[in-house]
Design a protein around this motif. Structure first.
Motif, PDB file in Angstrom:
ATOM      1  N   THR A  93      14.446 -39.289  10.038  1.00  0.00           N
ATOM      2  CA  THR A  93      14.407 -38.215  11.113  1.00  0.00           C
ATOM      3  C   THR A  93      14.839 -36.685  10.674  1.00  0.00           C
ATOM      4  OG1 THR A  93      16.799 -38.558  11.571  1.00  0.00           O
ATOM      5  CG2 THR A  93      15.058 -40.093  12.817  1.00  0.00           C
ATOM      6  N   ASN A  94      14.946 -36.548   9.431  1.00  0.00           N
ATOM      7  CA  ASN A  94      15.067 -35.147   8.976  1.00  0.00           C
ATOM      8  C   ASN A  94      13.846 -34.568   8.739  1.00  0.00           C
ATOM      9  OD1 ASN A  94      16.098 -32.851   7.552  1.00  0.00           O
ATOM     10  ND2 ASN A  94      16.901 -33.818   5.792  1.00  0.00           N
ATOM     11  N   CYS A  95      13.684 -33.205   9.275  1.00  0.00           N
ATOM     12  CA  CYS A  95      12.599 -32.545   9.119  1.00  0.00           C
ATOM     13  C   CYS A  95      12.382 -31.730   7.870  1.00  0.00           C
ATOM     14  CB  CYS A  95      12.382 -31.638  10.346  1.00  0.00           C
ATOM     15  SG  CYS A  95      12.166 -32.460  11.860  1.00  0.00           S
ATOM     16  N   ASP A  96      13.552 -31.375   7.313  1.00  0.00           N
ATOM     17  CA  ASP A  96      13.524 -30.541   6.193  1.00  0.00           C
ATOM     18  C   ASP A  96      13.660 -31.194   4.854  1.00  0.00           C
ATOM     19  OD1 ASP A  96      13.682 -28.525   8.079  1.00  0.00           O
ATOM     20  OD2 ASP A  96      15.681 -28.629   8.091  1.00  0.00           O
ATOM     21  N   ASP A  97      13.280 -32.516   4.795  1.00  0.00           N
ATOM     22  CA  ASP A  97      13.488 -33.220   3.203  1.00  0.00           C
ATOM     23  C   ASP A  97      12.248 -32.805   2.558  1.00  0.00           C
ATOM     24  OD1 ASP A  97      11.198 -34.500   4.771  1.00  0.00           O
ATOM     25  OD2 ASP A  97      12.025 -36.279   4.476  1.00  0.00           O
ATOM     26  N   GLY A  98      11.194 -32.022   3.126  1.00  0.00           N
ATOM     27  CA  GLY A  98      10.271 -31.393   1.893  1.00  0.00           C
ATOM     28  C   GLY A  98       9.368 -32.816   1.563  1.00  0.00           C
ATOM     29  N   PHE A  99       9.093 -33.763   2.469  1.00  0.00           N
ATOM     30  CA  PHE A  99       8.083 -34.768   2.009  1.00  0.00           C
ATOM     31  C   PHE A  99       6.824 -34.313   1.812  1.00  0.00           C
ATOM     32  CE2 PHE A  99       5.332 -38.375   3.665  1.00  0.00           C
ATOM     33  CZ  PHE A  99       5.541 -39.318   2.521  1.00  0.00           C
ATOM     34  N   ASP A 100       5.883 -34.577   0.747  1.00  0.00           N
ATOM     35  CA  ASP A 100       4.720 -34.691   0.436  1.00  0.00           C
ATOM     36  C   ASP A 100       4.053 -35.778   0.323  1.00  0.00           C
ATOM     37  OD1 ASP A 100       2.313 -33.277  -0.481  1.00  0.00           O
ATOM     38  OD2 ASP A 100       3.002 -33.058  -2.525  1.00  0.00           O
ATOM     39  N   PRO A 101       3.183 -35.976   1.084  1.00  0.00           N
ATOM     40  CA  PRO A 101       2.268 -37.493   1.156  1.00  0.00           C
ATOM     41  C   PRO A 101       1.422 -37.503  -0.125  1.00  0.00           C
ATOM     42  CG  PRO A 101       1.924 -36.248   3.289  1.00  0.00           C
ATOM     43  CD  PRO A 101       2.811 -35.244   2.391  1.00  0.00           C
ATOM     44  N   VAL A 102       0.922 -36.606  -0.473  1.00  0.00           N
ATOM     45  CA  VAL A 102       0.070 -36.604  -1.866  1.00  0.00           C
ATOM     46  C   VAL A 102       1.040 -36.685  -2.854  1.00  0.00           C
ATOM     47  CG1 VAL A 102      -1.594 -35.079  -3.348  1.00  0.00           C
ATOM     48  CG2 VAL A 102      -1.629 -35.048  -0.682  1.00  0.00           C
ATOM     49  N   GLY A 103       1.947 -35.963  -3.095  1.00  0.00           N
ATOM     50  CA  GLY A 103       2.927 -36.359  -4.291  1.00  0.00           C
ATOM     51  C   GLY A 103       3.548 -37.712  -4.207  1.00  0.00           C
ATOM     52  N   TRP A 104       3.850 -38.147  -2.849  1.00  0.00           N
ATOM     53  CA  TRP A 104       4.415 -39.430  -2.555  1.00  0.00           C
ATOM     54  C   TRP A 104       3.400 -40.404  -3.152  1.00  0.00           C
ATOM     55  CZ3 TRP A 104       3.055 -43.638   0.608  1.00  0.00           C
ATOM     56  CH2 TRP A 104       3.941 -44.670   0.620  1.00  0.00           C
ATOM     57  N   GLY A 105       2.246 -40.599  -3.070  1.00  0.00           N
ATOM     58  CA  GLY A 105       1.272 -41.309  -3.281  1.00  0.00           C
ATOM     59  C   GLY A 105       0.978 -41.234  -4.937  1.00  0.00           C
ATOM     60  N   ARG A 106       1.097 -40.221  -5.424  1.00  0.00           N
ATOM     61  CA  ARG A 106       0.814 -40.218  -6.904  1.00  0.00           C
ATOM     62  C   ARG A 106       1.860 -40.717  -7.559  1.00  0.00           C
ATOM     63  NH1 ARG A 106      -1.809 -33.889  -6.895  1.00  0.00           N
ATOM     64  NH2 ARG A 106      -3.811 -34.590  -6.262  1.00  0.00           N
ATOM     65  N   ASP A 107       3.268 -40.589  -7.007  1.00  0.00           N
ATOM     66  CA  ASP A 107       4.217 -40.991  -7.580  1.00  0.00           C
ATOM     67  C   ASP A 107       4.091 -42.600  -7.876  1.00  0.00           C
ATOM     68  OD1 ASP A 107       5.083 -38.415  -8.423  1.00  0.00           O
ATOM     69  OD2 ASP A 107       6.545 -38.444  -6.699  1.00  0.00           O
ATOM     70  N   ILE A 108       3.756 -43.377  -7.018  1.00  0.00           N
ATOM     71  CA  ILE A 108       3.699 -44.650  -6.827  1.00  0.00           C
ATOM     72  C   ILE A 108       2.591 -45.243  -7.993  1.00  0.00           C
ATOM     73  CG2 ILE A 108       3.300 -46.766  -5.408  1.00  0.00           C
ATOM     74  CD1 ILE A 108       3.894 -45.037  -2.907  1.00  0.00           C
ATOM     75  N   SER A 109       3.132 -46.045  -8.913  1.00  0.00           N
ATOM     76  CA  SER A 109       2.383 -46.687 -10.049  1.00  0.00           C
ATOM     77  C   SER A 109       1.500 -47.586  -9.107  1.00  0.00           C
ATOM     78  CB  SER A 109       3.408 -47.472 -10.754  1.00  0.00           C
ATOM     79  OG  SER A 109       2.479 -48.333 -11.812  1.00  0.00           O
ATOM     80  N   ILE A 110       0.243 -47.788  -9.689  1.00  0.00           N
ATOM     81  CA  ILE A 110      -0.759 -48.771  -9.260  1.00  0.00           C
ATOM     82  C   ILE A 110      -0.626 -50.188  -9.156  1.00  0.00           C
ATOM     83  CG2 ILE A 110      -2.145 -48.898 -11.437  1.00  0.00           C
ATOM     84  CD1 ILE A 110      -4.644 -48.737  -9.466  1.00  0.00           C
ATOM     85  N   THR A 111       0.502 -50.481 -10.114  1.00  0.00           N
ATOM     86  CA  THR A 111       0.951 -52.065 -10.220  1.00  0.00           C
ATOM     87  C   THR A 111       2.168 -52.253  -9.326  1.00  0.00           C
ATOM     88  OG1 THR A 111       2.540 -51.342 -12.007  1.00  0.00           O
ATOM     89  CG2 THR A 111       0.373 -52.182 -12.649  1.00  0.00           C
ATOM     90  N   GLY A 112       2.563 -51.039  -8.388  1.00  0.00           N
ATOM     91  CA  GLY A 112       3.825 -51.081  -7.553  1.00  0.00           C
ATOM     92  C   GLY A 112       3.395 -51.920  -6.532  1.00  0.00           C
ATOM     93  N   ALA A 113       4.384 -52.187  -5.833  1.00  0.00           N
ATOM     94  CA  ALA A 113       4.253 -53.241  -4.475  1.00  0.00           C
ATOM     95  C   ALA A 113       3.752 -52.063  -3.418  1.00  0.00           C
ATOM     96  CB  ALA A 113       5.559 -53.682  -4.129  1.00  0.00           C
ATOM     97  N   ASP A 114       3.267 -52.931  -2.452  1.00  0.00           N
ATOM     98  CA  ASP A 114       2.794 -51.885  -1.100  1.00  0.00           C
ATOM     99  C   ASP A 114       4.301 -51.459  -0.565  1.00  0.00           C
ATOM    100  OD1 ASP A 114       0.414 -53.060  -1.497  1.00  0.00           O
ATOM    101  OD2 ASP A 114       0.431 -54.236   0.181  1.00  0.00           O
ATOM    102  N   SER A 115       3.740 -50.070  -0.098  1.00  0.00           N
ATOM    103  CA  SER A 115       4.924 -49.497   0.363  1.00  0.00           C
ATOM    104  C   SER A 115       4.669 -48.545   1.638  1.00  0.00           C
ATOM    105  CB  SER A 115       5.918 -48.677  -0.669  1.00  0.00           C
ATOM    106  OG  SER A 115       4.739 -47.629  -1.217  1.00  0.00           O
ATOM    107  N   VAL A 116       5.607 -48.127   2.361  1.00  0.00           N
ATOM    108  CA  VAL A 116       5.133 -47.328   3.536  1.00  0.00           C
ATOM    109  C   VAL A 116       6.464 -46.363   3.678  1.00  0.00           C
ATOM    110  CG1 VAL A 116       6.226 -48.970   5.208  1.00  0.00           C
ATOM    111  CG2 VAL A 116       4.506 -47.320   5.889  1.00  0.00           C
ATOM    112  N   ASN A 117       6.173 -45.108   4.187  1.00  0.00           N
ATOM    113  CA  ASN A 117       7.102 -44.139   4.505  1.00  0.00           C
ATOM    114  C   ASN A 117       7.067 -43.600   5.808  1.00  0.00           C
ATOM    115  OD1 ASN A 117       9.289 -42.196   4.112  1.00  0.00           O
ATOM    116  ND2 ASN A 117       7.845 -40.753   3.098  1.00  0.00           N
ATOM    117  N   VAL A 118       7.990 -43.699   6.772  1.00  0.00           N
ATOM    118  CA  VAL A 118       7.906 -43.487   8.091  1.00  0.00           C
ATOM    119  C   VAL A 118       9.031 -42.145   8.422  1.00  0.00           C
ATOM    120  CG1 VAL A 118       7.956 -44.237  10.459  1.00  0.00           C
ATOM    121  CG2 VAL A 118       7.207 -45.655   8.712  1.00  0.00           C
ATOM    122  N   ARG A 119       8.287 -41.155   9.057  1.00  0.00           N
ATOM    123  CA  ARG A 119       9.137 -40.078   9.619  1.00  0.00           C
ATOM    124  C   ARG A 119       9.050 -39.807  11.000  1.00  0.00           C
ATOM    125  NH1 ARG A 119       7.393 -35.042   6.803  1.00  0.00           N
ATOM    126  NH2 ARG A 119       9.145 -34.258   7.433  1.00  0.00           N
TER     127      ARG A 119
END
Length: 169
Positions: A93-119
């Motif tokens: 619920t924090n608006c000031d966390d600086g979440f970047d969807p593009v950076g978040w997606g790039r940081d996940i390894s392709i061999t990583g498990a499915d994941s989701v981020n909800v705000r």
């Protein structure tokens, strides 16, 4: 009546030009066949890549839809489905966390498990956050940002996709 004589050339007069022309034609046909096989192989690779990309996108969209159903179940205080990718504590619920969807997606390894981020972002849109500019216009209809990641197959993935969407109850 005198019979007509047909004259045939003797083998000594033939030079074998037809043999050379036939060999050249066979070489040309072989080259055309090899080029056709290479084109077919390339098209097969392109089709496989398109299928992998499309499958990863569909898996990611499925993850987003399951997350939306889970958010509705949490809002309605009903039981979550067995395949729900989130829980009540995983919604930020924090608006000031600086979440970047593009950076978040790039940081996940392709061999990583499915994941989701909800705000929950309804207070962010109206002007909430650290400067506290106001309250949401409709607190009964919260707005969520859902960012999902998935691959084409669980074992040995070759393609991945990230979807960032906005969901309003």
């Amino acid at each position: 009546m005198k019979p007509t004589r047909r004259s045939f050339r003797t083998p000594a007069n033939q030079r074998g030009a037809v043999l050379y022309v036939a060999l050249i034609m066979l070489i040309l046909l072989a080259l055309i066949g090899i080029a056709g096989m290479q084109v077919a192989g390339m098209q097969e690779k392109m089709a496989a890549n398109y299928r992998a990309t499309n499958t990863s996108f569909q898996n990611t969209e499925s993850m987003t839809r399951r997350t939306e159903r889970a958010i509705e179940a949490l809002a309605n205080r009903t039981a979550l489905a067995n395949d729900a990718p989130i829980s009540a504590t995983s919604i930020k619920t924090n608006c000031d966390d600086g979440f970047d969807p593009v950076g978040w997606g790039r940081d996940i390894s392709i061999t990583g498990a499915d994941s989701v981020n909800v705000r929950r972002i309804d207070s962010c849109i109206i002007g909430g956050g650290s400067i506290n500019m106001g309250e949401p216009l409709d607190p009964t209809a919260p707005i969520y940002q859902i960012t999902s990641f998935s691959t084409d197959v669980p074992a040995g993935p070759s393609s991945s996709a990230v979807i960032d969407s906005v969901f309003k109850l």
